[in-house]
Scaffold this motif. Sequence first.
Motif, PDB file in Angstrom:
ATOM      1  N   HIS A 287       0.833  -1.205   0.000  1.00 45.93           N
ATOM      2  CA  HIS A 287       0.000   0.000   0.000  1.00 45.93           C
ATOM      3  C   HIS A 287       0.870   1.259   0.000  1.00 45.93           C
ATOM      4  O   HIS A 287       0.536   2.254  -0.649  1.00 45.93           O
ATOM      5  N   ASP A 288       1.971   1.202   0.732  1.00 48.47           N
ATOM      6  CA  ASP A 288       2.881   2.344   0.791  1.00 48.47           C
ATOM      7  C   ASP A 288       3.478   2.611  -0.595  1.00 48.47           C
ATOM      8  O   ASP A 288       3.542   3.759  -1.052  1.00 48.47           O
ATOM      9  N   ASP A 289       3.899   1.542  -1.266  1.00 49.03           N
ATOM     10  CA  ASP A 289       4.452   1.686  -2.609  1.00 49.03           C
ATOM     11  C   ASP A 289       3.407   2.231  -3.585  1.00 49.03           C
ATOM     12  O   ASP A 289       3.756   2.924  -4.552  1.00 49.03           O
ATOM     13  N   ASP A 290       2.145   1.927  -3.319  1.00 54.34           N
ATOM     14  CA  ASP A 290       1.061   2.404  -4.177  1.00 54.34           C
ATOM     15  C   ASP A 290       0.649   3.842  -3.858  1.00 54.34           C
ATOM     16  O   ASP A 290      -0.246   4.388  -4.505  1.00 54.34           O
ATOM     17  N   GLY A 291       1.288   4.437  -2.845  1.00 52.45           N
ATOM     18  CA  GLY A 291       1.006   5.828  -2.514  1.00 52.45           C
ATOM     19  C   GLY A 291      -0.211   6.038  -1.646  1.00 52.45           C
ATOM     20  O   GLY A 291      -0.776   7.135  -1.612  1.00 52.45           O
ATOM     21  N   LEU A 292      -0.629   5.008  -0.896  1.00 59.04           N
ATOM     22  CA  LEU A 292      -1.788   5.139  -0.017  1.00 59.04           C
ATOM     23  C   LEU A 292      -1.350   5.623   1.365  1.00 59.04           C
ATOM     24  O   LEU A 292      -0.313   5.207   1.883  1.00 59.04           O
TER      25      LEU A 292
ATOM     26  N   GLY B  69      -8.664  -0.262  14.179  1.00 59.50           N
ATOM     27  CA  GLY B  69      -8.052  -0.675  12.929  1.00 59.50           C
ATOM     28  C   GLY B  69      -7.267   0.416  12.233  1.00 59.50           C
ATOM     29  O   GLY B  69      -7.229   1.568  12.670  1.00 59.50           O
ATOM     30  N   ILE B  70      -6.642   0.006  11.138  1.00 58.46           N
ATOM     31  CA  ILE B  70      -5.865   0.907  10.291  1.00 58.46           C
ATOM     32  C   ILE B  70      -6.404   0.793   8.868  1.00 58.46           C
ATOM     33  O   ILE B  70      -6.656  -0.310   8.371  1.00 58.46           O
ATOM     34  N   CYS B  71      -6.582   1.927   8.214  1.00 57.40           N
ATOM     35  CA  CYS B  71      -7.014   1.933   6.826  1.00 57.40           C
ATOM     36  C   CYS B  71      -5.915   2.540   5.953  1.00 57.40           C
ATOM     37  O   CYS B  71      -4.946   3.116   6.458  1.00 57.40           O
ATOM     38  N   ASN B  72      -6.090   2.402   4.656  1.00 58.35           N
ATOM     39  CA  ASN B  72      -5.140   2.918   3.675  1.00 58.35           C
ATOM     40  C   ASN B  72      -5.912   3.776   2.695  1.00 58.35           C
ATOM     41  O   ASN B  72      -6.733   3.273   1.933  1.00 58.35           O
ATOM     42  N   CYS B  73      -5.655   5.074   2.717  1.00 54.37           N
ATOM     43  CA  CYS B  73      -6.566   6.052   2.129  1.00 54.37           C
ATOM     44  C   CYS B  73      -5.971   6.766   0.924  1.00 54.37           C
ATOM     45  O   CYS B  73      -4.759   6.939   0.824  1.00 54.37           O
ATOM     46  N   ASP B  74      -6.843   7.182   0.031  1.00 56.12           N
ATOM     47  CA  ASP B  74      -6.476   8.143  -0.999  1.00 56.12           C
ATOM     48  C   ASP B  74      -7.572   9.198  -1.066  1.00 56.12           C
ATOM     49  O   ASP B  74      -8.704   8.980  -0.646  1.00 56.12           O
TER      50      ASP B  74
ATOM     51  N   GLY C 128       2.671  14.360   7.189  1.00 56.93           N
ATOM     52  CA  GLY C 128       3.682  13.437   7.694  1.00 56.93           C
ATOM     53  C   GLY C 128       3.428  11.978   7.403  1.00 56.93           C
ATOM     54  O   GLY C 128       3.925  11.105   8.123  1.00 56.93           O
ATOM     55  N   CYS C 129       2.676  11.679   6.346  1.00 54.29           N
ATOM     56  CA  CYS C 129       2.368  10.277   6.035  1.00 54.29           C
ATOM     57  C   CYS C 129       3.582   9.523   5.518  1.00 54.29           C
ATOM     58  O   CYS C 129       3.688   8.305   5.676  1.00 54.29           O
ATOM     59  N   GLY C 130       4.493  10.217   4.841  1.00 56.91           N
ATOM     60  CA  GLY C 130       5.737   9.608   4.393  1.00 56.91           C
ATOM     61  C   GLY C 130       5.660   8.800   3.121  1.00 56.91           C
ATOM     62  O   GLY C 130       6.670   8.225   2.702  1.00 56.91           O
ATOM     63  N   VAL C 131       4.489   8.739   2.464  1.00 56.87           N
ATOM     64  CA  VAL C 131       4.407   7.904   1.272  1.00 56.87           C
ATOM     65  C   VAL C 131       5.213   8.479   0.117  1.00 56.87           C
ATOM     66  O   VAL C 131       5.586   7.757  -0.816  1.00 56.87           O
ATOM     67  N   CYS C 132       5.516   9.779   0.163  1.00 57.07           N
ATOM     68  CA  CYS C 132       6.331  10.394  -0.896  1.00 57.07           C
ATOM     69  C   CYS C 132       7.721   9.773  -0.960  1.00 57.07           C
ATOM     70  O   CYS C 132       8.367   9.779  -2.010  1.00 57.07           O
TER      71      CYS C 132
END
Length: 272
Positions: free
Chosen positions: A164-169, A183-188, A253-257
């Motif tokens: 998910h991180d590699d996908d930019g979520l 829980g934890i979600c992965n958002c766009d 501060g998500c860090g996906v960049c």
Amino acid sequence: MCQFCHQHGEGKKWYLRAANYSEELLNDVKRRRYIEHFFRHPEGLPSGAANLTRLNKMPAIVRGMIIPVLVGRQKQHHYGQVLPLEDVADVLSMTTSVVRLACICRHSTLKKEARYCYGLSLAPGGGKILEILNELDDTFLHGPETGGLEVLTPEEALAAFRKHDDDGLCHTIWTFQTPFIGGICNCDRADCQALNISLNLRTPVMFRAEYLAHIDEDACTGCRECFSVCHFGALEHSHTSKITRINPQQCYGCGVCRAVCPTGAIELFDRI
């Protein structure tokens, strides 16, 4: 440091306090009913966003009085925070099992199953979270287009989060009747109601991460790959110097960049 860190984390990161994941908290009848209602009625998310859209058309003085009240209530029930991947790993290291399920936001907007949400449990086999979810009926979780619930090990869940991180979520952690963390979600930004409400409708339903991104200008080539995954409009590019910089006022501060930067020029630092 966020408000919840002081209230529910004993002055440390609130989501790293094991007591906030306790199975005992799920013995509370009010909390169980809230979780059941949340998943039984995904239509409540778009209707809430529609109400906030109407609120945003009202005079600023009216919005200034109503929105703090709404946010205060939200913090009591279902509130979140952005986490970078390393903090997700720390959270998963405290869990025993993880339940992967369909994202309720994407169900409400796309009308189909998309598995980006992960219920957390300190017990094996999915614990009481799985028990509660399995008791639901007539919901999208058990409809004809779903494949049931999956129980993952923390290691399997972390591998999925890396993808998910590699996908930019953007990873976000959530309470269900605070302080219980469910829980934890992965958002766009396109499909996530929480990002839409926080950013577009100007009603925060989650905290920023405990970090800020920083770009090493000596390592930055100005390729702007990071723009493709930033959900928060935090990146600024100088055409003259060919350098990209972080706007600290916008960064969550998500860090996906970091995952898409070809030179490794982006790092996270503690938010001061």
